[in-house]
Structure formats: structure tokens, C-alpha cells
Design an enzyme around this catalytic site. Sequence first.
Site, PDB file in Angstrom:
ATOM      1  N   ASN A   8       0.864  -1.178   0.000  1.00 52.25           N
ATOM      2  CA  ASN A   8       0.000   0.000   0.000  1.00 52.25           C
ATOM      3  C   ASN A   8       0.905   1.233   0.000  1.00 52.25           C
ATOM      4  O   ASN A   8       1.564   1.501   0.987  1.00 52.25           O
ATOM      5  CB  ASN A   8      -0.893  -0.047   1.250  1.00 52.25           C
ATOM      6  CG  ASN A   8      -1.705   1.221   1.443  1.00 52.25           C
ATOM      7  OD1 ASN A   8      -1.798   2.057   0.542  1.00 52.25           O
ATOM      8  ND2 ASN A   8      -2.287   1.359   2.618  1.00 52.25           N
ATOM      9  N   LYS A  10       0.102   4.324  -0.032  1.00 51.49           N
ATOM     10  CA  LYS A  10      -0.459   5.520   0.636  1.00 51.49           C
ATOM     11  C   LYS A  10      -0.175   6.746  -0.249  1.00 51.49           C
ATOM     12  O   LYS A  10      -0.194   6.609  -1.461  1.00 51.49           O
ATOM     13  CB  LYS A  10       0.094   5.651   2.052  1.00 51.49           C
ATOM     14  CG  LYS A  10      -0.075   4.326   2.820  1.00 51.49           C
ATOM     15  CD  LYS A  10       0.196   4.397   4.288  1.00 51.49           C
ATOM     16  CE  LYS A  10      -0.013   3.019   4.893  1.00 51.49           C
ATOM     17  NZ  LYS A  10       0.127   3.001   6.348  1.00 51.49           N
ATOM     18  N   HIS A  92      -9.411   0.945   5.203  1.00 46.21           N
ATOM     19  CA  HIS A  92      -8.101   1.073   5.848  1.00 46.21           C
ATOM     20  C   HIS A  92      -8.244   1.985   7.081  1.00 46.21           C
ATOM     21  O   HIS A  92      -9.000   2.952   7.049  1.00 46.21           O
ATOM     22  CB  HIS A  92      -7.081   1.655   4.873  1.00 46.21           C
ATOM     23  CG  HIS A  92      -5.689   1.619   5.406  1.00 46.21           C
ATOM     24  ND1 HIS A  92      -5.225   2.554   6.302  1.00 46.21           N
ATOM     25  CD2 HIS A  92      -4.682   0.737   5.220  1.00 46.21           C
ATOM     26  CE1 HIS A  92      -3.973   2.250   6.635  1.00 46.21           C
ATOM     27  NE2 HIS A  92      -3.619   1.149   5.978  1.00 46.21           N
ATOM     28  N   GLU A  94      -6.537   4.278   8.269  1.00 46.04           N
ATOM     29  CA  GLU A  94      -6.296   5.714   8.047  1.00 46.04           C
ATOM     30  C   GLU A  94      -7.531   6.378   7.444  1.00 46.04           C
ATOM     31  O   GLU A  94      -7.806   7.545   7.717  1.00 46.04           O
ATOM     32  CB  GLU A  94      -5.050   5.906   7.161  1.00 46.04           C
ATOM     33  CG  GLU A  94      -3.773   5.673   7.959  1.00 46.04           C
ATOM     34  CD  GLU A  94      -2.589   5.186   7.154  1.00 46.04           C
ATOM     35  OE1 GLU A  94      -2.606   5.287   5.917  1.00 46.04           O
ATOM     36  OE2 GLU A  94      -1.641   4.667   7.786  1.00 46.04           O
ATOM     37  N   GLU A 164      -5.293  -5.641  10.424  1.00 49.71           N
ATOM     38  CA  GLU A 164      -4.271  -4.632  10.694  1.00 49.71           C
ATOM     39  C   GLU A 164      -4.558  -3.953  12.029  1.00 49.71           C
ATOM     40  O   GLU A 164      -5.339  -2.991  12.077  1.00 49.71           O
ATOM     41  CB  GLU A 164      -4.268  -3.576   9.581  1.00 49.71           C
ATOM     42  CG  GLU A 164      -3.975  -4.128   8.210  1.00 49.71           C
ATOM     43  CD  GLU A 164      -3.416  -3.053   7.298  1.00 49.71           C
ATOM     44  OE1 GLU A 164      -2.273  -3.194   6.870  1.00 49.71           O
ATOM     45  OE2 GLU A 164      -4.120  -2.053   7.035  1.00 49.71           O
ATOM     46  N   GLY A 170       2.633   1.478  11.014  1.00 54.13           N
ATOM     47  CA  GLY A 170       3.621   2.558  10.966  1.00 54.13           C
ATOM     48  C   GLY A 170       4.348   2.796  12.281  1.00 54.13           C
ATOM     49  O   GLY A 170       5.007   3.820  12.453  1.00 54.13           O
ATOM     50  N   SER A 210       3.450  -2.792  10.165  1.00 53.80           N
ATOM     51  CA  SER A 210       4.901  -2.850  10.412  1.00 53.80           C
ATOM     52  C   SER A 210       5.567  -4.141   9.929  1.00 53.80           C
ATOM     53  O   SER A 210       6.561  -4.582  10.513  1.00 53.80           O
ATOM     54  CB  SER A 210       5.198  -2.627  11.899  1.00 53.80           C
ATOM     55  OG  SER A 210       4.830  -1.318  12.278  1.00 53.80           O
TER      56      SER A 210
HETATM   57  P1  PGA Z   1       2.974  -0.206   7.667  1.00 51.72           P
HETATM   58  O1  PGA Z   1       1.513   0.065   7.059  1.00 51.72           O
HETATM   59  O2  PGA Z   1       3.471  -1.477   7.034  1.00 51.72           O
HETATM   60  O3  PGA Z   1       3.778   1.002   7.282  1.00 51.72           O
HETATM   61  O4  PGA Z   1       2.804  -0.353   9.139  1.00 51.72           O
HETATM   62  C1  PGA Z   1       0.623  -0.984   6.849  1.00 51.72           C
HETATM   63  C2  PGA Z   1      -0.670  -0.481   6.282  1.00 51.72           C
HETATM   64  O5  PGA Z   1      -1.067   0.643   6.624  1.00 51.72           O
HETATM   65  O6  PGA Z   1      -1.315  -1.179   5.491  1.00 51.72           O
END
Ligand code: PGA
Length: 248
Positions: A8, A10, A92, A94, A164, A170, A210
Amino acid sequence: MNKVVIANFKMNKTIDETLNYVKALSKKLKPNVTVGFCPPYTALASAVKDTKESGILVGAQNIHEEDKGAYTGEISASMVKETGATFTLVGHSERRKYNKETDKVVNTKIMKALKAGLEVVLCIGESLNERNRNETNDVLTRQLYAGLKDVYGNELKYISIAYEPVWAIGTGKIPTVKQIEEAMKIIRNNITALYSKELAGNMVVLYGGSVDPVNSKEISKVKGVSGALVGGAGLDPDKFGDIIANFS
Ligand code: PGA
């Protein structure tokens, strides 16, 4: 069944940067791992062209819940479909956090994606407070029941789930093997209750949060994990290539 590993992006990478990424990533594929990535909308159509030879899948990070209309800055499922992308992320954390996406909105988006012929990766996961309050089971169950409302069993083959935990995205923190295993069990038990044991067994359930070239070795072996959804480490084709290798 192939393992599935998706990056992803982003809000990262231009069209040009995405092309360079595809060139590098194409050398890192493994025959038993399905690989996909979700660039920004602007790079979707070109990414579809760039990946033609390699078999890498291209998906969107989000779609809007309406077919069309006065929604400045938004993009519909059919617009994503027209780029040649084959899937979209939905829900997601976010999006849930910054765009106030409720489970109801997430469900509407899934229905629109299916109608447009897009496959879906439904993202679910608990916050740190919810985990500390022992609510992980309740949260995942609620997100699955509400998210998959009105989805028929014969449509489930177009849907994958990404577990997740919000606190792992992150942050460099990842759940223990036992915690991931438990979440996989909760998800598959809910799919069994909603549909059938067979469909639950066939369901692609990814872990995300992560994931990196080191921890992916252990994550790939966790019972019930079908693959990974990768943010930060997925931006670098070398690191992402190592993650793909760990899942092969
Ligand atoms: P990350 O993000 O691997 O940077 O923790 C995962 C995601 O948001 O799908």
C-alpha cells in the site's frame, strides 16, 4: 494456494517513480506468491500498463461509496475499474480515522466495488485502547458483520480480509505470534458463522502493520495467515522483494 503480498503506497510515488518500482519489483517475483500494489489514483492507469508482462496486480487504496455526483476530490469504483486496476482496499484504518469512515460506509463501498467488478481487500483491526480493554474479539466481529452485510457467499471469493491492528501500523510494533494467530481464528470463526467453514478456510486473510524483511519470516509461518499487506517497507522494491521471498 498462493500466498498474497500487497504493498500500500499511501500518498507516495509519482507515475515515474511507480514505473521504476515496477521494473525493480519484476525481478523479485516468486512463482508461488501473488504480488500486488496500490499506488495513488494518479498512477493507477500507467501502473496497469507497466505491470502487463509481470502479472503484478494493481489496486486502488480506496473508492467512494456513491456511483457519481457532487463529491469533490472523490473517485468511484467504476472509475478505478476503467483504469484496469482489479481490486481496491476498503476500510483502511487511516480512512476510518481521517475520513471518519464508519462500518456502514465501508459496507457500501464493498457493495459498489463488487458491482463494478473490483475485488476487495477489507481492512479491519482494533486500536490499542480496544486491545487493552480486551475488546479485540468484539471489534473484529463488529467490523466483519457490518462490513460484509448483504455480501453473498458466492461473492466471498472476490474479498480478502486484512487484519491490521491500528497500533501496529507505521509504529514498528507488531503483535505476538499468538495474538496474530488469535486474530486469524476470530476472523475465520466469524466467516464460518456468517457463511461456512469451507468459505472460511478458502478466505485469504492477510496480516498488516509494520511488516518488514525481518519479521515477515516469522509472520509468514503463523497459522491462518495467507499473506501480508505492507505499508512503509512496501515502498522499497528490495525490502518488498525480501518480504515476498519470505512468503514463498
Ligand atoms: P505499515 O503500514 O506497514 O507502514 O505499518 C501498513 C498499512 O497501513 O497497510
